[in-house]
Design an enzyme around this catalytic site. Structure first.
Site, PDB file in Angstrom:
ATOM      1  CB  VAL A  32       0.984   3.795  -5.267  1.00  0.00           C
ATOM      2  CG1 VAL A  32       0.346   4.849  -6.181  1.00  0.00           C
ATOM      3  CG2 VAL A  32       1.712   2.749  -6.089  1.00  0.00           C
ATOM      4  N   GLY A  56      13.782  19.643   3.212  1.00  0.00           N
ATOM      5  CA  GLY A  56      13.814  18.182   3.366  1.00  0.00           C
ATOM      6  C   GLY A  56      12.765  17.460   2.527  1.00  0.00           C
ATOM      7  CD  GLU A  97      -2.883   1.049   0.094  1.00  0.00           C
ATOM      8  OE1 GLU A  97      -3.746   0.179   0.067  1.00  0.00           O
ATOM      9  OE2 GLU A  97      -2.770   1.898  -0.810  1.00  0.00           O
ATOM     10  CE  LYS A 121       5.464   7.221  -5.344  1.00  0.00           C
ATOM     11  NZ  LYS A 121       5.647   8.594  -4.875  1.00  0.00           N
ATOM     12  CB  ILE A 176      -3.687   7.996  -0.866  1.00  0.00           C
ATOM     13  CG1 ILE A 176      -3.421   9.479  -0.621  1.00  0.00           C
ATOM     14  CG2 ILE A 176      -5.028   7.788  -1.568  1.00  0.00           C
ATOM     15  CD1 ILE A 176      -3.364  10.318  -1.904  1.00  0.00           C
ATOM     16  CD  GLU A 183      14.776  11.369  -1.367  1.00  0.00           C
ATOM     17  OE1 GLU A 183      15.761  11.132  -0.658  1.00  0.00           O
ATOM     18  OE2 GLU A 183      13.622  11.077  -1.037  1.00  0.00           O
TER      19      GLU A 183
HETATM   20  N1  HSE Z   1       9.845  11.263  -3.016  1.00  0.00           N
HETATM   21  C1  HSE Z   1       8.448  10.976  -3.093  1.00  0.00           C
HETATM   22  C2  HSE Z   1       7.668  12.279  -3.198  1.00  0.00           C
HETATM   23  C3  HSE Z   1       7.906  10.177  -1.950  1.00  0.00           C
HETATM   24  O1  HSE Z   1       8.256  13.360  -3.235  1.00  0.00           O
HETATM   25  O2  HSE Z   1       6.452  12.206  -3.234  1.00  0.00           O
HETATM   26  C4  HSE Z   1       8.287   8.734  -2.014  1.00  0.00           C
HETATM   27  O3  HSE Z   1       7.832   8.149  -3.197  1.00  0.00           O
END
Ligand code: HSE
Length: 441
Positions: A134, A189, A131, A207, A138, A192
């Site tokens: 994705v 933050g 779950e 996803k 949610i 990445e």
């Molecule tokens: N890095 C993703 C985002 C979250 O910014 O939504 C993890 O998939």
């Protein structure tokens, strides 16, 4: 009461730590709702010496995730390390072969190996739940896998990357450049240190590949997804889109067409009045259009420790409630052996409206040449605006913005190629697809 469900957690970053705390803090509620205790009995992470904001003092430490995944001390292997190969793939494969249930938030891993792992889980009579892979918190996987079984899905689209949506929202609201936004997202933050996976659209692509399989009962076909990230979107595009009544979102879209299934991830113009245009910041939203239920939209936090841990804990609770010897819900909604081969609908046959922004040499005939190149491809224009910007009084080029009526990707590509080679442009043309949404079809 049944025996406790013993959980091994691999990866103690933001999500792993939040999960350990969640299982501790909600211990009583989980016992009451699942009819048994859920206990973290084993953990592994990069370093045992790191100070962590969670209590793992009663859990057995493993240096090697594969050893943890196959340990007699666990019933469920929770993979929260990330990576589409290496130790993540090896440990999940080993866990399933050892008859363990698996819960993972790892979309990259499942986009690549999901069908193989779903088959392994079914052969071994275990559950593979994902779950959290994705749209974070949610519950879109369960909804599509279980609740919509009687529906034929027509299209699924959504904002599935919080970093991109945060950046596009800031660019829209404050006129910031892509680079400034990215820097701020990193400082906060959200993005990445290496943001390529987010802004390049790869995270959304992984996803989307999973949603396509659930929506259409096909094998996962991540390599067949058309991919374009948000790196080329400028404040000028966002401003022009807004003036024309649109917002720009990074959407993942999967839909049935006459020739197969079209999967695409790209910056998309959606009408400002559409519900999905209202989704700002790091929030995610997924819309499912299906023949029986109609249109569903689910919104919520797509990332973050607690939201993601909530989804992982829900998967663990499903395992705690499942009864040994009873058939499990197949991971991809139907038995993995009966998933049908994916038939690709080619991007060149994609139909829709297009936003085109060009910098045109300010010479007699330039404008007429553009119009005739569009007419040659039978492209009808809904609007065309030529505007001199306040700070470009002395410039020898003019920005031109066009919105087309429905046409094909093939026609647009051919027209832009011809316009480019005519030599009337300064720089490359910008093209953004417009998505026709349920409420304006
Ligand atoms: N890095 C993703 C985002 C979250 O910014 O939504 C993890 O998939």
């Amino acid at each position: 009461m049944s025996n406790p469900l013993r959980i091994g957690v691999a990866g103690l970053g933001t999500v792993g730590t939040a999960l350990v705390n969640l299982l501790d803090n909600k211990r009583a509620e989980l016992i009451e709702r699942c009819g048994r205790e859920t206990v973290v009995t084993a953990v592994t992470a990069r370093s045992q010496r790191t100070n962590r904001d969670c209590d793992i003092s009663n859990a057995q430490w493993f240096d090697n995730p594969v050893d943890l995944a196959t340990s007699d001390n666990i019933d469920v292997y929770v993979e929260l390390m990330g990576g589409d190969e290496g130790v993540a793939a090896d440990s999940v494969r080993a866990a399933l072969n050892a008859g363990k249930h698996v819960v993972t938030a790892n979309k990259a891993l499942l986009a690549k190996h999901g069908v193989e792992f779903a088959k392994l889980a079914e052969e071994n009579g275990t559950l593979l739940n994902f779950e959290a892979a994705v749209a974070g918190g949610i519950p879109i996987i369960k909804t599509m896998r279980e609740s919509l079984t009687s529906n034929n899905v027509i299209r699924v689209y959504g904002i599935m990357n919080g970093t991109c949506n945060y950046m596009l929202t800031r660019m829209e609201e404050e006129g910031l450049s892509f680079e400034d936004c990215l820097q701020q997202a990193q400082e906060l933050g959200y993005a990445e240190a290496d943001p390529t996976f987010d802004v390049g659209g790869h995270d959304t692509m992984h996803k989307l590949a999973l949603l396509t399989s659930l929506a259409f009962g096909t094998e996962i076909a991540v390599d067949e997804i058309y991919l374009e990230g948000i790196t080329k979107i400028t404040p000028e595009d966002i401003e022009a889109a807004k003036d024309l009544g649109y917002s720009i979102k990074l959407l993942g879209v999967t839909q049935k067409t006459d020739t197969g299934i079209e999967q695409r991830v790209h910056p998309t113009m959606v009408p400002l009045a559409a519900p999905i245009a209202q989704i700002g910041g790091v929030t995610n939203a997924v819309v499912v259009e299906a023949d029986v239920v109609g249109e569903l939209m689910m919104t919520g936090p797509g990332a973050g420790g607690d939201a993601t841990a909530s989804a992982v804990a829900g998967d663990i609770a499903d395992i705690a409630k499942s009864r040994p010897g009873h058939q499990h819900v197949p991971s991809l909604g139907k038995p993995a052996v009966s998933l049908t081969p994916y038939v690709k609908s080619r991007m060149r046959t994609h139909r829709g409206g297009y936003f085109i922004r060009l910098n045109l040499n300010d010479k007699a005939g330039s404008f007429a040449a553009i119009a005739s190149r569009m007419a040659e491809q039978d492209i009808s224009l809904e609007s065309i605006v030529q505007r001199r910007e306040a700070n470009s009084q002395n410039s020898d080029s003019q920005p031109v913005i066009m919105i087309t009526h429905d046409t094909t990707e093939e026609a647009i590509s051919a027209a832009l190629k011809a316009i480019n080679s005519d030599g009337h442009l300064k720089g490359d043309p910008q093209m953004i697809r417009i998505e026709k949404l349920g409420f304006d079809i």
